[in-house]
Design a protein around this motif. Sequence first.
Motif, PDB file in Angstrom:
ATOM      1  N   PRO A  35       0.843  -1.194   0.000  1.00 26.81           N
ATOM      2  CA  PRO A  35       0.000   0.000   0.000  1.00 26.81           C
ATOM      3  C   PRO A  35       0.879   1.245   0.000  1.00 26.81           C
ATOM      4  O   PRO A  35       1.917   1.287   0.674  1.00 26.81           O
ATOM      5  N   VAL A  36       0.480   2.257  -0.761  1.00 26.67           N
ATOM      6  CA  VAL A  36       1.290   3.466  -0.918  1.00 26.67           C
ATOM      7  C   VAL A  36       0.467   4.675  -0.477  1.00 26.67           C
ATOM      8  O   VAL A  36      -0.556   4.990  -1.077  1.00 26.67           O
ATOM      9  N   LYS A  37       0.931   5.332   0.567  1.00 27.99           N
ATOM     10  CA  LYS A  37       0.269   6.534   1.057  1.00 27.99           C
ATOM     11  C   LYS A  37       1.231   7.707   1.163  1.00 27.99           C
ATOM     12  O   LYS A  37       0.819   8.851   1.282  1.00 27.99           O
ATOM     13  N   ARG A  38       2.538   7.418   1.106  1.00 28.21           N
ATOM     14  CA  ARG A  38       3.566   8.451   1.209  1.00 28.21           C
ATOM     15  C   ARG A  38       4.556   8.325   0.064  1.00 28.21           C
ATOM     16  O   ARG A  38       4.764   7.226  -0.468  1.00 28.21           O
ATOM     17  N   ALA A  39       5.171   9.439  -0.284  1.00 26.12           N
ATOM     18  CA  ALA A  39       6.091   9.460  -1.415  1.00 26.12           C
ATOM     19  C   ALA A  39       7.219   8.452  -1.249  1.00 26.12           C
ATOM     20  O   ALA A  39       7.644   7.801  -2.218  1.00 26.12           O
ATOM     21  N   ALA A  40       7.709   8.279  -0.029  1.00 26.71           N
ATOM     22  CA  ALA A  40       8.822   7.356   0.214  1.00 26.71           C
ATOM     23  C   ALA A  40       8.459   5.924  -0.137  1.00 26.71           C
ATOM     24  O   ALA A  40       9.341   5.110  -0.458  1.00 26.71           O
ATOM     25  N   GLU A  41       7.150   5.599  -0.100  1.00 19.28           N
ATOM     26  CA  GLU A  41       6.711   4.234  -0.380  1.00 19.28           C
ATOM     27  C   GLU A  41       6.688   3.914  -1.870  1.00 19.28           C
ATOM     28  O   GLU A  41       6.426   2.773  -2.263  1.00 19.28           O
ATOM     29  N   LEU A  42       6.970   4.898  -2.716  1.00 18.79           N
ATOM     30  CA  LEU A  42       7.117   4.662  -4.153  1.00 18.79           C
ATOM     31  C   LEU A  42       8.477   4.072  -4.493  1.00 18.79           C
ATOM     32  O   LEU A  42       8.659   3.505  -5.576  1.00 18.79           O
ATOM     33  N   GLU A  43       9.415   4.197  -3.591  1.00 12.45           N
ATOM     34  CA  GLU A  43      10.782   3.747  -3.844  1.00 12.45           C
ATOM     35  C   GLU A  43      10.817   2.235  -4.089  1.00 12.45           C
ATOM     36  O   GLU A  43      10.280   1.440  -3.314  1.00 12.45           O
ATOM     37  N   GLY A  44      11.454   1.841  -5.194  1.00 11.80           N
ATOM     38  CA  GLY A  44      11.665   0.432  -5.480  1.00 11.80           C
ATOM     39  C   GLY A  44      10.495  -0.304  -6.081  1.00 11.80           C
ATOM     40  O   GLY A  44      10.560  -1.523  -6.286  1.00 11.80           O
ATOM     41  N   LEU A  45       9.402   0.383  -6.394  1.00 14.12           N
ATOM     42  CA  LEU A  45       8.242  -0.284  -6.986  1.00 14.12           C
ATOM     43  C   LEU A  45       8.478  -0.614  -8.457  1.00 14.12           C
ATOM     44  O   LEU A  45       9.122   0.144  -9.182  1.00 14.12           O
ATOM     45  N   ALA A  46       7.916  -1.749  -8.889  1.00 20.29           N
ATOM     46  CA  ALA A  46       7.898  -2.080 -10.316  1.00 20.29           C
ATOM     47  C   ALA A  46       6.705  -1.436 -11.002  1.00 20.29           C
ATOM     48  O   ALA A  46       6.752  -1.122 -12.188  1.00 20.29           O
ATOM     49  N   GLY A  47       5.621  -1.249 -10.262  1.00 27.02           N
ATOM     50  CA  GLY A  47       4.407  -0.664 -10.824  1.00 27.02           C
ATOM     51  C   GLY A  47       3.540  -0.106  -9.717  1.00 27.02           C
ATOM     52  O   GLY A  47       3.741  -0.414  -8.534  1.00 27.02           O
ATOM     53  N   LEU A  48       2.573   0.707 -10.105  1.00 29.34           N
ATOM     54  CA  LEU A  48       1.636   1.293  -9.151  1.00 29.34           C
ATOM     55  C   LEU A  48       0.230   1.209  -9.721  1.00 29.34           C
ATOM     56  O   LEU A  48      -0.011   1.623 -10.859  1.00 29.34           O
ATOM     57  N   ILE A  49      -0.700   0.674  -8.923  1.00 28.47           N
ATOM     58  CA  ILE A  49      -2.114   0.631  -9.289  1.00 28.47           C
ATOM     59  C   ILE A  49      -2.819   1.823  -8.661  1.00 28.47           C
ATOM     60  O   ILE A  49      -2.721   2.038  -7.447  1.00 28.47           O
ATOM     61  N   VAL A  50      -3.501   2.611  -9.485  1.00 24.00           N
ATOM     62  CA  VAL A  50      -4.336   3.701  -9.007  1.00 24.00           C
ATOM     63  C   VAL A  50      -5.767   3.179  -9.038  1.00 24.00           C
ATOM     64  O   VAL A  50      -6.360   3.042 -10.103  1.00 24.00           O
ATOM     65  N   PRO A  51      -6.346   2.842  -7.879  1.00 25.58           N
ATOM     66  CA  PRO A  51      -7.604   2.100  -7.866  1.00 25.58           C
ATOM     67  C   PRO A  51      -8.821   2.967  -8.133  1.00 25.58           C
ATOM     68  O   PRO A  51      -8.741   4.198  -8.197  1.00 25.58           O
TER      69      PRO A  51
END
Length: 221
Positions: A35-51
């Motif tokens: 789960p991503v709620k803060r900018a720091a949690e984007l680090e190292g992701l392969a992809g992001l789902i915008v639900p």
Amino acid sequence: MSATAGSSPVGVLDLQGGVQEHLDHLRRLGVPGRPVKRAAELEGLAGLIVPGGESTCLSRLLTIFDLREPIEQAYRGGLKLWGTCAGAILLARENLGETPYFGLIDIAVSRNAFGSQLESFNRAALVPAVAREPVPLTFIRAPKILRVGSGVRVLLQLDDYIAAAEDERILVTVFHPELTPSLAFHRYFARKCGLNPTGTDDAGLDPDWTPLSWTRFSSHA
């Protein structure tokens, strides 16, 4: 080799909408989710789902949580994106009668094109690029994709509108795959992110799935 072996996780924007349902589908494929709620949690992701959720509310929350620019920067750095329903509206370059938000994929959408919540519906359709068999689709106050631009491929056309499309780095669907037992679209996105999820190119109907399966993960444990 499963997607969990040395794989980067797929994030799910955790501001509103079907966050845990998406994470549940990813886990069923052996794909690490976050789960991503803060900018720091984007680090190292392969992809992001915008639900899915409510696009106006989501846009305000993205601003409040100061996530708009970090997501755009991560995208420019190679992050793959998938917008479902409201997420597709936020990613669209043109939103009829309204100001676009991210504007990252060259599509035009019409928000709430089917009318009120009472016009929500289910159906099944064959999406050859995603699965060899028809997959179930759930539409909830769905938008319609009315046109796609250069470099955007139509994955599913239904009646007078486009229901799924993609370019090299973004997938958009106007329906909610996370609200069905099918893992096909989550598998497709994981592969788009360079991961190796479990399963084959069938409809991916998980017999153990129920509409409440996500509740076991609701504490973000």
